[in-house]
Structures are given as C-alpha cells and as structure tokens.
Design an enzyme around this catalytic site. Sequence first.
Site, PDB file in Angstrom:
ATOM      1  N   SER A  19     -14.318  -9.025   0.091  1.00 59.30           N
ATOM      2  CA  SER A  19     -12.679  -9.090   0.645  1.00 59.30           C
ATOM      3  C   SER A  19     -12.025  -9.415   0.922  1.00 59.30           C
ATOM      4  CB  SER A  19     -12.742  -7.228   0.995  1.00 59.30           C
ATOM      5  OG  SER A  19     -13.654  -6.571   0.504  1.00 59.30           O
TER       6      SER A  19
ATOM      7  N   ASP B 225     -12.526   0.851   0.773  1.00 56.55           N
ATOM      8  CA  ASP B 225     -13.605  -0.566   0.303  1.00 56.55           C
ATOM      9  C   ASP B 225     -14.357  -0.305  -0.735  1.00 56.55           C
ATOM     10  OD1 ASP B 225     -13.044  -2.935   0.153  1.00 56.55           O
ATOM     11  OD2 ASP B 225     -14.812  -3.034   2.354  1.00 56.55           O
TER      12      ASP B 225
ATOM     13  N   GLN C 174      -5.984  -4.330  -3.096  1.00 54.99           N
ATOM     14  CA  GLN C 174      -7.430  -5.850  -2.569  1.00 54.99           C
ATOM     15  C   GLN C 174      -6.857  -6.525  -3.243  1.00 54.99           C
ATOM     16  OE1 GLN C 174     -11.796  -5.794  -2.271  1.00 54.99           O
ATOM     17  NE2 GLN C 174     -11.169  -4.587  -0.628  1.00 54.99           N
TER      18      GLN C 174
END
Length: 286
Positions: free
Chosen positions: A227, A203, A277
């Site tokens: 996110s 991430d 993502q």
Amino acid sequence: MLEITRKLIDLLDLSPIGDDHFQGDSEDLGFPHVFGGQVLGQALMAASRTVEGRLCHSLHAYFLRPGNHSMPIDYEVQRVRDGGTFSVRRVIARQDGKEILTGSMSFQVAEEGLSHQFPMPEAPEPETLKSEQELGQLLVDQVPEKLRDVLTRDRPIEIRPVNPGNPLKPEKQPPYCQNWFRALGPLPDDPVLHRCLLTYASDFSFLGTSMAPHGRTFMNRNMQVASLDHAIWFHRDFRMDEWLLYDKDSPSASGGRGFNRGNFFTRDGVLVASTTQEALIRERQG
C-alpha cells in the site's frame, strides 16, 4: 465479546507517553511487515484522543516505510487547527526514530444537512458465503507450511468474499470485488472505536482489486505489492459488529501502481464510508 476481538480492541487502545504522544503494540498477522490497516487504525485512534465532541469524517495517509511487527509504534499528534465546526490533526508514526506513516485527519461537529447516496449494489447475503478462513482450509494442503497460518488463522474481523478466486491459480477477472465484513462479537457503543475498526479492516483485500485483471495475487513470487497511500471518508454512523458490504473497483493500473476505490454499505443499503488507495503492484523482471 470474543477474546480475539478483545485483543484487537486492546491493540487500538494506545498508551500515552507524553503530550499528544502515544504508543501502540504491533501485531504479527503472518505478513512480512506490519499490516497497514493496523497503523492506520492506531493513527486515527491517536488523533481522536486529542479531539473532544467531534468525530473523524476524513483521513488521508501515506505509507513511508514498512513496519516491523516485533517493535511498538510511536504516534505523534500535531494539532493543526480547531475551528468552530472542524478540527484537523496531523499524525506521524515512527519506529526506531524513522517515520513509517504520515497522515492528516479532519473531525467535525455533528450537524444536519443535504443528503443523498448511490444505491447499494446487488450482493448475495453473507450467510450464503464461506469465510476467508473456510476457503483457506480448502487450500491448506497446497501451500508451503509458512503460508498456512496466513490462510487459516482466526481474525477478529470476519471476511466473506462474494466471488472468491483461487490465489494459487489466479485467473484474469474484471477489476471488481465484494466482501462482507463484520467484527466477531458485540462491541461497545463507542463511535470512535467503530471508526478505528473500519479503518483497520479497510486495508484487507483492497489492493488485490487492481491485480485481478492481470491474473496476479499477493502469492505470486514475482510480484512486489504494498500500500502506498490510503484515504477514508466517513459519511454516516455504523456498527462494525453488524455486516457491512465492502464494494470495490479499480479504474486504472499503470506505472507499477494500481488505483483502488471502495464503498462500505450497511446490510439495509446505507452508504457509511468510502475509501481509495494506490498500491505498488510491481512485477519483478528476471
């Protein structure tokens, strides 16, 4: 093992609080909310604690609410199915009784099969690059005091950007990004831990790929970034205490959302994991 790496391993080492229920502490990295990779890594660890003899091959999760890093996180694991080859788990992460993440993980018995992969893209050797902390030191005198620790603090995951930009003076760049990643210090021979650590690290510097063509970074005051979801596919075994190239691109951004993709390669060119993502990259008006 370095103390900072031990702290991260302890962060992922959840405490059982009931049947298929676990609790993990939260870490303050200087961000307004809990780092999404922490919740992902802990969720995968919780699910892995309910599976024997099988490793995670895919993870799909949605971020529902921002996490509070001053509170622990409770993880509920639901055993969806245990088949002859695959096991599926659903995980719900909660703080103060509210869901902050929900996800599904699939686990598989090790087996042989057809194999191919994309070749590793070209990238300079990690030894020729500066770490994010070294780059942050060059900017520390130009940012408010509250942001200095975010730029320069030590991290258990060392990140070396291939083409670092100046987050204070961003310029429009193509939607591609590369970073070398590795954990600081040697790690135990536990494939579950290595998968959870890659999940944690995946991430970092991901959603920024979709802002690069627009000359925006997370430090732009008028940008709201977060996110929204995250997916990982584990293809082959790897070690997080050895260098991995994280090669990322962003095929599209629209509607206040940026779509990002990534591939992790070992130093000798083996593709070990892939990620996707979608992120909120909303530009506030006025």
